[in-house]
Design a protein around this motif. Structure first.
Motif, PDB file in Angstrom:
ATOM      1  N   ASN A   1     -15.263 -13.140 -10.281  1.00 26.80           N
ATOM      2  CA  ASN A   1     -15.899 -12.891 -11.329  1.00 26.80           C
ATOM      3  C   ASN A   1     -15.982 -11.420 -11.889  1.00 26.80           C
TER       4      ASN A   1
ATOM      5  N   TYR B   1     -22.543 -19.304   0.003  1.00 26.85           N
ATOM      6  CA  TYR B   1     -21.361 -19.057  -0.828  1.00 26.85           C
ATOM      7  C   TYR B   1     -21.972 -18.858  -2.378  1.00 26.85           C
TER       8      TYR B   1
ATOM      9  N   ALA C   1     -22.815 -23.302   4.716  1.00 26.12           N
ATOM     10  CA  ALA C   1     -21.573 -22.501   4.051  1.00 26.12           C
ATOM     11  C   ALA C   1     -21.788 -22.518   2.336  1.00 26.12           C
TER      12      ALA C   1
ATOM     13  N   MET D   1     -15.182 -15.239  -4.704  1.00 30.49           N
ATOM     14  CA  MET D   1     -15.405 -15.557  -6.147  1.00 30.49           C
ATOM     15  C   MET D   1     -16.253 -14.653  -6.720  1.00 30.49           C
ATOM     16  N   GLY D   2     -17.012 -13.737  -6.156  1.00 28.39           N
ATOM     17  CA  GLY D   2     -17.798 -12.812  -6.734  1.00 28.39           C
ATOM     18  C   GLY D   2     -16.908 -11.559  -7.393  1.00 28.39           C
ATOM     19  N   ALA D   3     -15.759 -11.428  -6.328  1.00 24.49           N
ATOM     20  CA  ALA D   3     -14.994 -10.351  -6.980  1.00 24.49           C
ATOM     21  C   ALA D   3     -14.154 -10.819  -7.869  1.00 24.49           C
TER      22      ALA D   3
ATOM     23  N   GLY E   1     -18.813 -19.260   4.004  1.00 17.46           N
ATOM     24  CA  GLY E   1     -19.506 -19.320   3.133  1.00 17.46           C
ATOM     25  C   GLY E   1     -19.629 -17.796   2.181  1.00 17.46           C
ATOM     26  N   ILE E   2     -19.917 -17.002   3.146  1.00 19.82           N
ATOM     27  CA  ILE E   2     -20.230 -15.420   2.503  1.00 19.82           C
ATOM     28  C   ILE E   2     -18.803 -15.050   1.960  1.00 19.82           C
TER      29      ILE E   2
ATOM     30  N   MET F   1     -23.059 -10.819  -6.353  1.00 21.00           N
ATOM     31  CA  MET F   1     -22.014 -10.052  -6.536  1.00 21.00           C
ATOM     32  C   MET F   1     -21.698  -9.918  -7.959  1.00 21.00           C
TER      33      MET F   1
ATOM     34  N   VAL G   1     -24.131 -15.673  -2.252  1.00 20.02           N
ATOM     35  CA  VAL G   1     -23.243 -14.093  -2.317  1.00 20.02           C
ATOM     36  C   VAL G   1     -22.610 -14.298  -4.035  1.00 20.02           C
TER      37      VAL G   1
ATOM     38  N   GLY H   1     -17.923 -16.794  -1.116  1.00 24.19           N
ATOM     39  CA  GLY H   1     -18.654 -16.224  -2.320  1.00 24.19           C
ATOM     40  C   GLY H   1     -18.429 -14.686  -2.632  1.00 24.19           C
ATOM     41  N   ALA H   2     -17.938 -14.029  -1.666  1.00 27.33           N
ATOM     42  CA  ALA H   2     -17.448 -12.678  -1.970  1.00 27.33           C
ATOM     43  C   ALA H   2     -16.158 -12.795  -2.711  1.00 27.33           C
TER      44      ALA H   2
END
Lengths: 225, 374, 422
Positions: free
Chosen positions: B357, A28, A24, B353-355, B346-347, A35, A31, B350-351
């Motif tokens: 950011n 994380y 995970a 947090m990415g958004a 996780g994805i 992004m 990605v 991550g997405a």
């Protein structure tokens, strides 16, 4: 202390949890970075970007760990290249070409492969440990290293070193009973698995990004990376 | 009323004095008594001090003065394999001898009698030898109701009843020691070993599947001669027999060191007698006497015959990752679905947090544009 | 508040390209081994990874959970105004953005562009060294950091054309090639202008200079301000557009080529309408193809000792014009030309680029870095050093004076022009 029960715990449920945290966590991180967006390079190239990438990876894998003095740019400090390279080589040999770890991969992936004889793997493990010690001394003594190293860096070294040393002791039945050493080895491995996505040890993923970028940047300028 | 001593019993069986002394010598050997430290450091009970320091004299004295040991043998969730191994045992001098120095007052499998007569015989023996008998337990005890009953009484009650009057308890086999096969996942009967239930009596575990007969009889002999249990390890196993791992004494060890492993059963390596690590041998973490005492009067043991050690004298060996899975491999792997879920988590995180950011970046860009225009 | 300004830029500029490389850093410290400022002074703060520290903090503290956590625990610190002052010094005084550090990084991190981002943040916070800002403002107002206004330029070119008897076509509409000189050449090495004009004329090139695009030097690039960089690039492009040329040739200047060739196209799309090349490449082509004739071994004749070539970071390592100088020198001085070590893409920076030579307070670092070059030149036993960048030439010239050396410093174009057969 019931070491057998502890061993069952660190090999069983704790390992499962660590593995899941690792998966995970790494995804994380990946990605999250992807992004942040990537911009196009609209400028025409002078040389080949792809060629640069190939050369970039070859340089990193073939030249640096073994014959770094072919490239003169580092001439001041071969110890870091050699120790770092040997450490990574030892990691590769022990974790992938060593029987004990191959059996772990086999249980996780469903297939195994041929491995190197134990004495060879064992010797590489010793080399790896020696390299780690050299790297620690370097980090403690070199003024640049002292400046740029924080708690994270010391934790990285420790959490990578402990599995190596405990694994070596385990194989050689040194000082303690087998299940004691096995438990400690599994415990520190579990902690390491959880620590990797939280630290710079994840560089093994981002290495591919940086090396590709490097190859592209040099390749497009028609310069050898 | 002086009970008939062991020596007297043996005499009745027709064992000559010469043979009796040979038997004492064999017992000395079996118990490793020749390597004993000086008496004061030996930890032996003081009542034996008056005997000469020679081990053989100690044994002889014991057999000459002590009556045969009463034993009550209970079986619960078991296969009777440990009993079978014992009775199939070939050592005429040793095992037979020891069996001759005990009286088995109750044994379900071996008793000729059955039914409530034999139950009454057990009750009588328990009363007669109260505080003196050895309780041997074979098989695990279910804590759940109704899974194992004998004569209408639950295994749990039977155990507690018998344990109350026992001088010591020997849990023979992995089931009685650690729960054995009934305890294997999913453990529907909530099976337990004896020491998880009885806490107020001295208990020895003689694990194994089955237990090595010599380990059992050696422990009995120790109690017979010294009146106490031998030195035990953290899992209450006698150190004499469980002090080393199979790996420590394995005949194939040089192949392990050299990294020569059999890849499959009956391949070239296997035929050459190479190490069975890759085939799942649990030798390194298994404490037992298989590699030295072996089975069938020292004939062989699993590894010698080409099969990897199962780890049968260790707790939870049935759930130990699989008999043919490498010993270094993790015990449980998360299921693919669970890994998939972790990956997805996780994805998604991550997405997210990415958004977050990205929106930070956008507002930074807006700010700088405002400044430029200003 | 200044730190917020800097942070804003860091946040805005950090995309996947920056982030993935920052994540790849393992703190191995190898970059320091390649940095001539660290090697020359021994100051660990000059380690390139340390120069990037502000960018790292911004990235970790704004974009990552572990970074925020470290802040909470007090393991990491926020960027303060004092930090900006401190890092301004480290970055502007002791870095030429030569990018040698990226060649030794085991991860392959391209530090050069990352260092530019740090400068961008510092510039937004107004933390650029005064000397540099003065030059930037001069370029904004007068068109050149050296004060080369259109009048000055006019008169200088007249003078060069006159004194050296060369034709310098000006503002020729419909020419093929726009040649943009650097003010360093115009003001400090005017013979270079003449040399290049002579060569191009002899080769029959249909070329011109432009009064709009008279300055190729880009001090906005040194400053790190995208706005100013673009402004100065636009002037060159406007000149090119006005004259309808197909190709822009950057003369002997390094960073200008870097900015125009590799950056402009991504900032200003119309830059991609032109072929952008460097005079070194043109020289190589003209000499190699025989379009201009040179006397082989010209520089071997007067027994002037060993000649060595200094690779300019932005033209060789970052520009790719590595074989051309060797081809030319092997014709012009086959016996006297000897390479110093290291060379080519691994060459050591002269120490004066990146705006460093414009900052007085950076002199000690600059001279310390130059000592590495002295060692190199002495080792190969050269008495003449030639190069293809006039900023390097300025640094070498200044260095020779400061250290009292008896070398001759020249440029590649100058050598070709001198050796040309009439």
């Amino acid at each position: 202390m019931n070491w057998n029960a502890f061993l069952e715990f660190v090999r069983g449920p704790l390992f499962q949890v660590s593995l899941l945290v690792f998966v995970a966590g790494m995804l994380y991180r990946l990605v999250r970075v992807l992004m942040l967006g990537w911009s196009r390079d609209n400028v025409p190239s002078k040389g080949s970007k792809g060629g640069g990438v190939v050369k970039s990876f070859l340089k990193s894998i073939l030249i640096w760990p073994f014959i770094p003095w072919v490239k003169r740019t580092f001439s001041k400090n071969p110890v870091i290249y050699l120790a770092g390279g040997l450490f990574h080589l030892a990691l590769l040999v022990v974790l992938i070409l060593g029987t004990a770890h191959m059996l772990v991969w086999k249980s996780l992936l469903g297939f195994g492969w041929a491995t190197l004889p134990l004495p060879m793997v064992d010797w590489m493990a010793a080399v790896g440990i020696a390299a780690m010690v050299a790297l620690l001394i370097h980090r403690l003594v070199n003024p640049v290293m002292r400046l740029i190293s924080g708690p994270s860096e010391w934790a990285n070294w420790t959490l990578v070193f402990l599995p190596m040393v405990s694994g070596y002791m385990l194989t050689h039945h040194m000082f303690f009973r087998y299940e004691v050493l096995f438990s400690i080895h599994m415990l520190v491995v579990d902690i390491l698995l959880i620590w990797i996505p939280l630290s710079r040890i994840s560089h093994f993923i981002f290495y591919f990004f940086a090396r590709t970028i490097h190859g592209v940047e040099f390749g497009k300028r028609a310069v050898n990376p | 009323m002086p009970e008939e001593t062991v020596h007297q019993y043996l005499q009745k069986q027709g064992v000559s004095r010469r043979d009796f002394l040979k038997i004492c010598g064999a017992l000395v050997g079996a118990l490793g008594l020749t390597r004993m430290p000086p008496f004061d450091e030996s930890g032996l009970p003081g009542n034996l001090k008056h005997t000469s320091v020679k081990p053989i004299d100690m044994v002889r004295h014991a057999l000459e003065t002590k009556p045969r040991l009463p034993v009550i043998w209970l079986e619960f969730q078991d296969c009777a394999g440990c009993s079978e191994a014992l009775t199939r045992s070939h050592s005429p001098t040793l095992v037979n001898l020891v069996l001759n120095s005990i009286t088995v007052e109750y044994h379900e499998t071996l008793s000729a009698a059955a039914g409530f007569q034999v139950e009454e015989a057990k009750q009588a023996a328990m009363k007669k030898y109260a505080g003196q008998y050895i309780l041997v337990v074979e098989g695990s005890i279910p804590e759940g109701d109704g899974y194992c009953t004998i004569g209408g009484k639950s295994a749990l009650d039977l155990l507690k009843e018998a344990a109350a009057g026992a001088a010591a308890i020997i849990a023979t086999g992995n089931c009685a020691s650690f729960g054995g096969i009934p305890k294997a996942r999913p453990n529907p009967t909530n099976a337990k070993g004896v020491w998880e239930i009885i806490t107020d009596k001295p208990i020895v575990n003689i694990p194994g599947c089955p237990a090595i007969p010599e380990a059992f009889t050696g422990t009995l002999a120790n109690f017979l001669i010294f009146g106490s249990l031998p030195e035990l390890d953290g899992l209450r196993r006698p150190k004499t027999f469980y002090g080393n791992t199979i790996h420590d004494r394995c005949l194939r060890r040089p192949f392990y060191e050299a990294g020569k492993f059999a890849e499959s059963f009956d391949d070239e390596g296997a035929r050459q007698g190479w190490c069975l690590y890759k085939l799942g041998c649990k030798g390194p973490t298994t404490y037992n006497a298989c590699a030295t005492i072996k089975w069938d009067a020292g004939l062989s043991f699993p590894v010698q015959s080409g099969h990897p050690c199962l780890g049968c004298s260790e707790p939870n060996f049935w759930d130990g990752g699989g008999f043919y899975q490498g010993q270094s491999a993790p015990l449980n792997r998360p299921a693919v679905t669970v890994v998939g879920a972790a990956a997805a988590a996780g994805i998604v995180a991550g997405a997210a947090m990415g958004a977050a950011n990205q929106s930070q970046k956008k507002s930074a860009a807006r700010k700088s544009k405002k400044q430029k225009d200003a | 508040m200044q730190t917020l300004e800097a942070m804003n830029v860091f946040v805005e500029e950090t995309g996947g390209w920056v982030a993935s490389q920052l994540e790849a850093c393992t703190r191995c410290g190898m970059c320091a081994e390649a940095c001539h400022f660290y090697q020359g002074t021994g100051n660990p703060e000059y380690a390139p990874v340390w120069k990037l520290e502000l960018l790292r903090r911004a990235y970790e503290q704004r974009f990552t959970l572990t970074g925020k956590f470290k802040l909470l625990l007090g393991i990491d610190k926020r960027i303060s105004d004092e930090d900006l002052d401190h890092w301004s010094e480290i970055n502007y005084y002791a870095c030429t953005v030569c990018n040698k550090c990226s060649m030794v990084c085991p991860m392959g991190i391209d530090l050069g562009p990352l260092l530019h981002e740090v400068r961008a943040g510092l510039a937004a916070a107004g933390k650029v060294p005064d000397d540099l800002m003065v030059a930037v403002n001069k370029q904004i107002e007068e068109g050149s950091p050296l004060g080369m206004t259109s009048e000055v330029w006019d008169s200088r070119l007249e003078w060069v054309a006159d004194d050296w008897d060369v034709v310098i076509p000006r503002d020729v509409k419909g020419a093929d090639t726009l040649v943009v000189f650097s003010s360093i050449e115009v003001m400090k090495f005017p013979s270079n202008i003449a040399a290049i004009a002579k060569i191009l004329n002899k080769a029959g090139e249909n070329w011109t200079v432009s009064s709009k695009a008279r300055e190729v030097v880009n001090f906005g690039f040194y400053e790190g301000s995208e706005e100013h960089t673009k402004l100065f690039l636009q002037r060159v492009l406007d000149g090119a557009k006005e004259l309808g040329v197909k190709r822009i040739v950057v003369t002997e200047c390094g960073h200008a080529y870097d900015a125009l060739r590799w950056l402009a196209g991504n900032l200003i799309p119309e830059a991609n309408d032109f072929e952008i090349t460097h005079i070194t490449g043109v020289l190589g082509e003209l000499v190699g193809s025989g379009r201009i004739k040179v006397k082989p071994g010209f520089f071997d004749e007067n027994d002037s000792g060993t000649i060595t070539f200094h690779d300019a970071c932005k033209i060789q390592r970052r520009g790719g014009y590595i074989k051309e100088p060797r081809e030319v020198l092997n014709i012009l001085a086959p016996k006297s030309f000897k390479e110093m070590t290291p060379n080519r893409e691994e060459a050591i920076c002269c120490g004066g680029g990146g705006g460093v030579i414009a900052i007085k307070a950076a002199d000690p670092m600059r001279y310390a870095a130059f000592e590495l070059k002295i060692e190199q030149v002495n080792k190969v036993g050269a008495t003449t050093v030639t190069m293809s960048c006039s900023n390097c030439r300025l640094q070498f010239t200044d260095g020779v004076e400061h250290f009292n050396l008896d070398w001759k410093i020249t440029g590649l174009a100058q050598m070709v022009a001198d050796a040309m057969e009439d």
